[in-house]
Design an enzyme around this catalytic site. Structure first.
Site, PDB file in Angstrom:
ATOM      1  N   GLU A 114      -8.704  11.384 -32.657  1.00 49.04           N
ATOM      2  CA  GLU A 114      -9.352  12.304 -33.599  1.00 49.04           C
ATOM      3  C   GLU A 114      -9.444  13.721 -33.055  1.00 49.04           C
ATOM      4  O   GLU A 114      -9.368  14.688 -33.813  1.00 49.04           O
ATOM      5  CB  GLU A 114     -10.743  11.796 -33.991  1.00 49.04           C
ATOM      6  CG  GLU A 114     -11.369  12.625 -35.103  1.00 49.04           C
ATOM      7  CD  GLU A 114     -12.585  11.987 -35.752  1.00 49.04           C
ATOM      8  OE1 GLU A 114     -13.332  12.715 -36.429  1.00 49.04           O
ATOM      9  OE2 GLU A 114     -12.780  10.771 -35.572  1.00 49.04           O
ATOM     10  N   ARG A 115      -9.592  13.883 -31.735  1.00 47.21           N
ATOM     11  CA  ARG A 115      -9.622  15.241 -31.166  1.00 47.21           C
ATOM     12  C   ARG A 115      -8.298  15.947 -31.413  1.00 47.21           C
ATOM     13  O   ARG A 115      -8.258  17.127 -31.790  1.00 47.21           O
ATOM     14  CB  ARG A 115      -9.923  15.198 -29.662  1.00 47.21           C
ATOM     15  CG  ARG A 115     -11.372  14.892 -29.324  1.00 47.21           C
ATOM     16  CD  ARG A 115     -11.651  15.059 -27.834  1.00 47.21           C
ATOM     17  NE  ARG A 115     -11.626  16.439 -27.412  1.00 47.21           N
ATOM     18  CZ  ARG A 115     -10.694  17.009 -26.668  1.00 47.21           C
ATOM     19  NH1 ARG A 115      -9.637  16.305 -26.264  1.00 47.21           N
ATOM     20  NH2 ARG A 115     -10.763  18.272 -26.317  1.00 47.21           N
ATOM     21  N   ARG A 116      -7.192  15.236 -31.188  1.00 46.08           N
ATOM     22  CA  ARG A 116      -5.866  15.831 -31.435  1.00 46.08           C
ATOM     23  C   ARG A 116      -5.673  16.138 -32.917  1.00 46.08           C
ATOM     24  O   ARG A 116      -5.093  17.156 -33.285  1.00 46.08           O
ATOM     25  CB  ARG A 116      -4.777  14.862 -30.946  1.00 46.08           C
ATOM     26  CG  ARG A 116      -4.505  14.929 -29.449  1.00 46.08           C
ATOM     27  CD  ARG A 116      -3.774  13.696 -28.960  1.00 46.08           C
ATOM     28  NE  ARG A 116      -4.698  12.589 -28.729  1.00 46.08           N
ATOM     29  CZ  ARG A 116      -4.355  11.324 -28.766  1.00 46.08           C
ATOM     30  NH1 ARG A 116      -3.118  10.973 -29.044  1.00 46.08           N
ATOM     31  NH2 ARG A 116      -5.252  10.389 -28.532  1.00 46.08           N
ATOM     32  N   ASN A 170     -10.643   3.776 -27.790  1.00 48.73           N
ATOM     33  CA  ASN A 170     -11.500   4.910 -27.469  1.00 48.73           C
ATOM     34  C   ASN A 170     -12.312   4.664 -26.208  1.00 48.73           C
ATOM     35  O   ASN A 170     -12.497   5.566 -25.391  1.00 48.73           O
ATOM     36  CB  ASN A 170     -12.421   5.228 -28.644  1.00 48.73           C
ATOM     37  CG  ASN A 170     -11.749   6.111 -29.678  1.00 48.73           C
ATOM     38  OD1 ASN A 170     -11.644   7.317 -29.495  1.00 48.73           O
ATOM     39  ND2 ASN A 170     -11.271   5.515 -30.746  1.00 48.73           N
ATOM     40  N   ARG A 202      -9.725   5.142 -23.352  1.00 50.30           N
ATOM     41  CA  ARG A 202      -8.978   6.386 -23.170  1.00 50.30           C
ATOM     42  C   ARG A 202      -9.786   7.661 -23.327  1.00 50.30           C
ATOM     43  O   ARG A 202      -9.386   8.699 -22.853  1.00 50.30           O
ATOM     44  CB  ARG A 202      -7.817   6.439 -24.185  1.00 50.30           C
ATOM     45  CG  ARG A 202      -6.853   5.270 -24.059  1.00 50.30           C
ATOM     46  CD  ARG A 202      -5.746   5.385 -25.080  1.00 50.30           C
ATOM     47  NE  ARG A 202      -4.876   4.223 -25.051  1.00 50.30           N
ATOM     48  CZ  ARG A 202      -3.829   4.057 -25.846  1.00 50.30           C
ATOM     49  NH1 ARG A 202      -3.540   4.981 -26.736  1.00 50.30           N
ATOM     50  NH2 ARG A 202      -3.087   2.979 -25.770  1.00 50.30           N
ATOM     51  N   GLN A 235       0.700  13.914 -26.880  1.00 50.17           N
ATOM     52  CA  GLN A 235       0.457  12.482 -27.080  1.00 50.17           C
ATOM     53  C   GLN A 235       0.205  12.199 -28.554  1.00 50.17           C
ATOM     54  O   GLN A 235      -0.742  12.723 -29.135  1.00 50.17           O
ATOM     55  CB  GLN A 235      -0.741  12.017 -26.250  1.00 50.17           C
ATOM     56  CG  GLN A 235      -1.001  10.521 -26.369  1.00 50.17           C
ATOM     57  CD  GLN A 235      -2.232  10.089 -25.591  1.00 50.17           C
ATOM     58  OE1 GLN A 235      -2.876  10.898 -24.942  1.00 50.17           O
ATOM     59  NE2 GLN A 235      -2.572   8.804 -25.673  1.00 50.17           N
ATOM     60  N   SER A 293      -3.687  25.113 -27.005  1.00 44.08           N
ATOM     61  CA  SER A 293      -2.627  24.421 -26.266  1.00 44.08           C
ATOM     62  C   SER A 293      -1.587  23.840 -27.224  1.00 44.08           C
ATOM     63  O   SER A 293      -0.376  23.923 -26.980  1.00 44.08           O
ATOM     64  CB  SER A 293      -3.231  23.300 -25.410  1.00 44.08           C
ATOM     65  OG  SER A 293      -2.226  22.504 -24.823  1.00 44.08           O
ATOM     66  N   ARG A 332     -16.850   8.004 -31.437  1.00 45.37           N
ATOM     67  CA  ARG A 332     -17.260   9.358 -31.062  1.00 45.37           C
ATOM     68  C   ARG A 332     -17.838  10.059 -32.285  1.00 45.37           C
ATOM     69  O   ARG A 332     -17.190  10.138 -33.327  1.00 45.37           O
ATOM     70  CB  ARG A 332     -16.068  10.149 -30.523  1.00 45.37           C
ATOM     71  CG  ARG A 332     -16.458  11.552 -30.048  1.00 45.37           C
ATOM     72  CD  ARG A 332     -15.237  12.343 -29.617  1.00 45.37           C
ATOM     73  NE  ARG A 332     -14.681  11.832 -28.393  1.00 45.37           N
ATOM     74  CZ  ARG A 332     -15.133  12.122 -27.190  1.00 45.37           C
ATOM     75  NH1 ARG A 332     -16.182  12.904 -27.066  1.00 45.37           N
ATOM     76  NH2 ARG A 332     -14.571  11.614 -26.111  1.00 45.37           N
ATOM     77  N   GLN A 354     -14.710   5.263 -35.942  1.00 44.84           N
ATOM     78  CA  GLN A 354     -14.639   6.095 -34.750  1.00 44.84           C
ATOM     79  C   GLN A 354     -15.981   6.106 -34.021  1.00 44.84           C
ATOM     80  O   GLN A 354     -17.003   6.474 -34.605  1.00 44.84           O
ATOM     81  CB  GLN A 354     -14.253   7.518 -35.153  1.00 44.84           C
ATOM     82  CG  GLN A 354     -14.514   8.603 -34.113  1.00 44.84           C
ATOM     83  CD  GLN A 354     -13.659   8.482 -32.886  1.00 44.84           C
ATOM     84  OE1 GLN A 354     -14.025   7.781 -31.948  1.00 44.84           O
ATOM     85  NE2 GLN A 354     -12.515   9.124 -32.882  1.00 44.84           N
TER      86      GLN A 354
END
Length: 304
Positions: free
Chosen positions: A96-98, A130, A133, A78, A70, A56, A54
């Site tokens: 990874e954020r999701r 990454n 997107r 997604q 949310s 990030r 990753q």
């Protein structure tokens, strides 16, 4: 709503298929692989590990909490993308954020696209997806480009084709890695922009880079102000050290100063200009290695 419920039920059904040891899918040629690979499947979060490839490296806690809120309200819109490692064991490729926000929201499962890939393919997918997107900072993008070039042995031209970006754009990102680490950190934290960083690259001495960096922050200098400051510093440096000839101290015509920016963008390098009083001049294109020289040669030949 009925379609969404049906899709979720299908995802749970496929999830059960993956938990059956007799249906352990390891390649696209295995039985039932077509039902799994590329489909959206509800996977248990505890069966998914973070991707070591990753790009990030930092996540904003506040925005993660907002995303978690949310997700609690409307779910994960997604799906994430994972690759299968072993029986009921997966690794994140993107999202990874999701993934983090879903854990924060207390979810037990998450909708996922499943892919089968080796380490190199996973690295490529993770970095490319990454870059395309995610809202990565300029240094993260530069590091991602550098990692693709180093670990998959790609040239800048090949990388350009792979990620769909101009080679000059890639070169401009890679040049940011030559900045002092303090300045790179400042860019990652949002204290300065990529435009500021590109201006600072033209300062050879790191201490002078840091001095200007502090002035940018302290005086809230714009990118244009920074470029003018760097240009002024370089002009004074040349005049005081005697490293520039009288030809280089001649004022550069406006048509040259405008045009040289296009040369710099095209070649992905800082172009030095020498102009004599009679209007004649030279463009000097630097190169850092044999590969870089061949790259420049290829660009010149492509225009013939």
């Amino acid at each position: 709503m009925a379609k969404a419920t049906k899709k979720q039920a299908l995802g749970r059904g496929l999830s059960a298929l993956l938990k059956d040891p007799e249906n352990d899918i390891k390649s696209v040629d295995d039985k039932n692989a077509d039902k799994v690979v590329g489909n959206i499947i509800e996977l248990e979060l505890e069966s998914i590990e973070v991707n070591p490839f990753q790009p990030r490296t930092s996540f904003n806690d506040e925005t993660l909490r907002e995303l978690a809120t949310s997700i609690k309200e409307i779910g994960v819109i997604q799906p994430i993308t994972v690759r299968k490692l072993d029986f009921n064991k997966y690794q994140l490729v993107s999202g990874e954020r999701r993934y983090r926000a879903s854990k924060l929201a207390g979810l037990e499962t998450i909708p996922s696209y499943i892919r089968i890939a080796n380490d190199q393919e996973s690295l490529t997918m993770a970095l490319v997806e990454n870059i395309q997107r995610q809202d990565l900072d300029p240094i993260e993008i530069a590091l991602s480009y550098q990692r693709l070039m180093d670990e998959i042995k790609l040239t800048q031209e090949q990388l350009s084709d792979r990620v769909g970006k101009k080679r000059s754009t890639i070169a401009n990102y890679l040049r940011l890695l030559k900045l002092d680490p303090i300045i790179q950190t400042g860019m990652r934290d949002g204290f300065i922009s990529m435009g500021h960083g590109r201006a600072l690259i033209n300062v050879d001495e790191q201490q002078k880079q840091l001095d200007i960096y502090e002035k940018i922050i302290g005086d809230s200098l714009s990118v244009r102000n920074t470029e003018e400051l760097v240009r002024s510093l370089n002009d004074k440096s040349g005049a005081t050290t005697g490293t520039k000839s009288s030809a280089t101290t001649t004022k550069v015509p406006e048509y040259v100063s405008k045009g040289v920016k296009e040369f710099a963008e095209y070649f992905g390098a800082k172009i030095d200009v020498k102009v004599s009083p009679n209007g004649k001049g030279k463009l000097i294109i630097p190169f850092s290695s044999e590969e870089d020289f061949k790259r420049l040669k290829k660009l010149v030949n492509s225009e013939k």
